[in-house]
Design a protein around this motif. Structure first.
Motif, PDB file in Angstrom:
ATOM      1  N   VAL A   1       0.868  -1.170   0.000  1.00  0.00           N
ATOM      2  CA  VAL A   1       0.000   0.000   0.000  1.00  0.00           C
ATOM      3  C   VAL A   1       0.907   1.222   0.000  1.00  0.00           C
ATOM      4  N   LEU A   2       0.773   2.091  -1.022  1.00  0.00           N
ATOM      5  CA  LEU A   2       1.785   3.106  -1.302  1.00  0.00           C
ATOM      6  C   LEU A   2       1.214   4.519  -1.288  1.00  0.00           C
ATOM      7  N   ASP A   3       2.108   5.481  -1.050  1.00  0.00           N
ATOM      8  CA  ASP A   3       1.725   6.893  -1.097  1.00  0.00           C
ATOM      9  C   ASP A   3       2.937   7.727  -1.482  1.00  0.00           C
ATOM     10  N   PHE A   4       2.748   9.060  -1.529  1.00  0.00           N
ATOM     11  CA  PHE A   4       3.777   9.968  -2.008  1.00  0.00           C
ATOM     12  C   PHE A   4       4.492  10.724  -0.893  1.00  0.00           C
ATOM     13  N   ASP A   5       3.735  11.232   0.074  1.00  0.00           N
ATOM     14  CA  ASP A   5       4.266  12.150   1.081  1.00  0.00           C
ATOM     15  C   ASP A   5       4.761  11.359   2.291  1.00  0.00           C
ATOM     16  N   LEU A   6       6.056  11.475   2.608  1.00  0.00           N
ATOM     17  CA  LEU A   6       6.625  10.700   3.704  1.00  0.00           C
ATOM     18  C   LEU A   6       6.019  11.085   5.046  1.00  0.00           C
ATOM     19  N   GLN A   7       5.707  12.367   5.238  1.00  0.00           N
ATOM     20  CA  GLN A   7       5.077  12.777   6.493  1.00  0.00           C
ATOM     21  C   GLN A   7       3.670  12.189   6.615  1.00  0.00           C
ATOM     22  N   GLU A   8       2.949  12.167   5.505  1.00  0.00           N
ATOM     23  CA  GLU A   8       1.609  11.572   5.531  1.00  0.00           C
ATOM     24  C   GLU A   8       1.695  10.084   5.833  1.00  0.00           C
ATOM     25  N   ILE A   9       2.693   9.420   5.279  1.00  0.00           N
ATOM     26  CA  ILE A   9       2.871   7.990   5.530  1.00  0.00           C
ATOM     27  C   ILE A   9       3.135   7.737   7.010  1.00  0.00           C
ATOM     28  N   GLY A  10       3.948   8.595   7.630  1.00  0.00           N
ATOM     29  CA  GLY A  10       4.205   8.443   9.053  1.00  0.00           C
ATOM     30  C   GLY A  10       2.941   8.555   9.887  1.00  0.00           C
ATOM     31  N   VAL A  11       2.046   9.456   9.506  1.00  0.00           N
ATOM     32  CA  VAL A  11       0.769   9.599  10.200  1.00  0.00           C
ATOM     33  C   VAL A  11      -0.086   8.351   9.991  1.00  0.00           C
ATOM     34  N   SER A  12      -0.159   7.861   8.762  1.00  0.00           N
ATOM     35  CA  SER A  12      -0.973   6.677   8.475  1.00  0.00           C
ATOM     36  C   SER A  12      -0.470   5.455   9.240  1.00  0.00           C
ATOM     37  N   GLN A  13       0.851   5.307   9.345  1.00  0.00           N
ATOM     38  CA  GLN A  13       1.395   4.183  10.098  1.00  0.00           C
ATOM     39  C   GLN A  13       1.068   4.296  11.580  1.00  0.00           C
ATOM     40  N   ALA A  14       1.070   5.510  12.120  1.00  0.00           N
ATOM     41  CA  ALA A  14       0.682   5.713  13.515  1.00  0.00           C
ATOM     42  C   ALA A  14      -0.784   5.348  13.722  1.00  0.00           C
ATOM     43  N   ILE A  15      -1.626   5.716  12.760  1.00  0.00           N
ATOM     44  CA  ILE A  15      -3.054   5.375  12.843  1.00  0.00           C
ATOM     45  C   ILE A  15      -3.233   3.869  12.935  1.00  0.00           C
ATOM     46  N   LEU A  16      -2.555   3.146  12.072  1.00  0.00           N
ATOM     47  CA  LEU A  16      -2.704   1.683  12.040  1.00  0.00           C
ATOM     48  C   LEU A  16      -2.226   1.059  13.343  1.00  0.00           C
TER      49      LEU A  16
END
Length: 263
Positions: free
Chosen positions: A181-196
Motif C-alpha cells: 500500500v503506497l503513497d507519495f508524502d513521507l510525512q503523511e505515511i508516518g501519520v498513516s502508520q501511527a493510525i494503524l
C-alpha cells in the motif's frame, strides 16, 4: 476530422494544459459532446488519459494528482466503496479517517450513524461531519497542507498516540501487485502508520485506478489490513494471497446512480 486525427491532438492539448474538457474539445473540433466522450473513453481504455468529471487528465504514474482531479476521478466508485465501508462501521465506534478523497466519501456516508467518535487529520472530513449530530469530531492538529486540507507532522502523530481506535479507515495513492500500500508524502505515511498502530481493526478503501498507479513510499502491506474495500477485481494472484494473509476483500458493485467520473 476522424478520431485517428483527433486523438493525437487531444493528447497534445492534454500535455500542454494538464487536462482537457468535453465542452472545450467539442468546440475546438466542431463535433458533438458525445463524439468527444467516445474519444476520451477510447484514450482512457488505451491508458493514455484518465477520465474525470467533464473531461480527462494525463495519467499519473509517479506523481500525485491535484486535489480537485483526485476528487473527481472515479467519484462514483468512491461513493459505492464509501457506502459499503460505512455499513461495516457499527454505531458507537471510535474511528479514524485519514487524508484522501476516498475517506472523505466515507465521512459523507456516515450521516445515519450515531454515537461515533471520529478522529481525523483531514480538515475536509471534519467539515463534512460538522453538521452530523451523530458524531463527535476530533481534529489532530499538525502542519496544514494547503493543497488538500491534510494535517501532517509530529503534532498529528502525537495526537493519534493518545487514542486507541476501534477502526482505522485509510486510503492510498497506489497498490502494487505484491500487495504493498503506497503513497507519495513521507510525512503523511508516518501519520498513516501511527493510525494503524493505534487501531484494533484496519480498513483500506481504494478504487481500481490505484492498481495501475505507482507511488514511491510504502505505508503498509495488505497482509496487515483486515478489510480491503474496492470496486474492481484484484490483479494477478493478489486475491489468493489476501486469503492466505487473512485479509478480507469486499468488492463494491456500482450503484444505479451515474458515476461522476464517466460523464
Amino acid at each position: 476530422m476522424t478520431q485517428t486525427f483527433r486523438h493525437p491532438e487531444i493528447l497534445d492539448i492534454a500535455r500542454r494544459d494538464g487536462r482537457v474538457t468535453v465542452e472545450g474539445l467539442a468546440e475546438h473540433f466542431g463535433v458533438t459532446h458525445q463524439t468527444i466522450r467516445r474519444d476520451l473513453t477510447d484514450l482512457a481504455d488505451a491508458g493514455r488519459l484518465d477520465r474525470v468529471h467533464g473531461g480527462a487528465i494525463l495519467p499519473s504514474r509517479t506523481r500525485n494528482l491535484g486535489y480537485e482531479d483526485r476528487k473527481a476521478l472515479n467519484a462514483g466508485a468512491k461513493g459505492d466503496i464509501a457506502r459499503a465501508c460505512a455499513a461495516r462501521i457499527p454505531d458507537g465506534s471510535s474511528i479514524f479517517l485519514n487524508i484522501g478523497t476516498s475517506t472523505e466519501a466515507v465521512a459523507a456516508a456516515l450521516y445515519d450513524h450515531r454515537d461515533l467518535l471520529v478522529v481525523t487529520n483531514n480538515m475536509n472530513v471534519a467539515n463534512i461531519l460538522a453538521t452530523n449530530d451523530g458524531c463527535r469530531v476530533v481534529v489532530t492538529g499538525g502542519e496544514l497542507r494547503l493543497s488538500d486540507g491534510g494535517l501532517i507532522g509530529d503534532l498529528a502523530v502525537s495526537t493519534i498516540r493518545q487514542f486507541r481506535f476501534d477502526i482505522a479507515v485509510i486510503g492510498c495513492s497506489a497498490l502494487d501487485a505484491g500487495g504493498d500500500v503506497l503513497d507519495f508524502d513521507l510525512q503523511e505515511i508516518g501519520v498513516s502508520q501511527a493510525i494503524l498502530r493505534q487501531s484494533h481493526t484496519s480498513f483500506l478503501v481504494a478504487d481500481g485506478s490505484k492498481f495501475s498507479r505507482r507511488a514511491p513510499a510504502r505505508i503498509t502491506g495488505l497482509s496487515e489490513i483486515d478489510l480491503f474495500l474496492t470496486d474492481q477485481p484484484l490483479p494477478g494472484d493478489l486475491l489468493r494471497r489476501c486469503g492466505e494473509w487473512g485479509t478480507e476483500v469486499q468488492l463494491c458493485p456500482p450503484s444505479t446512480a451515474v458515476s461522476a467520473g464517466t460523464e
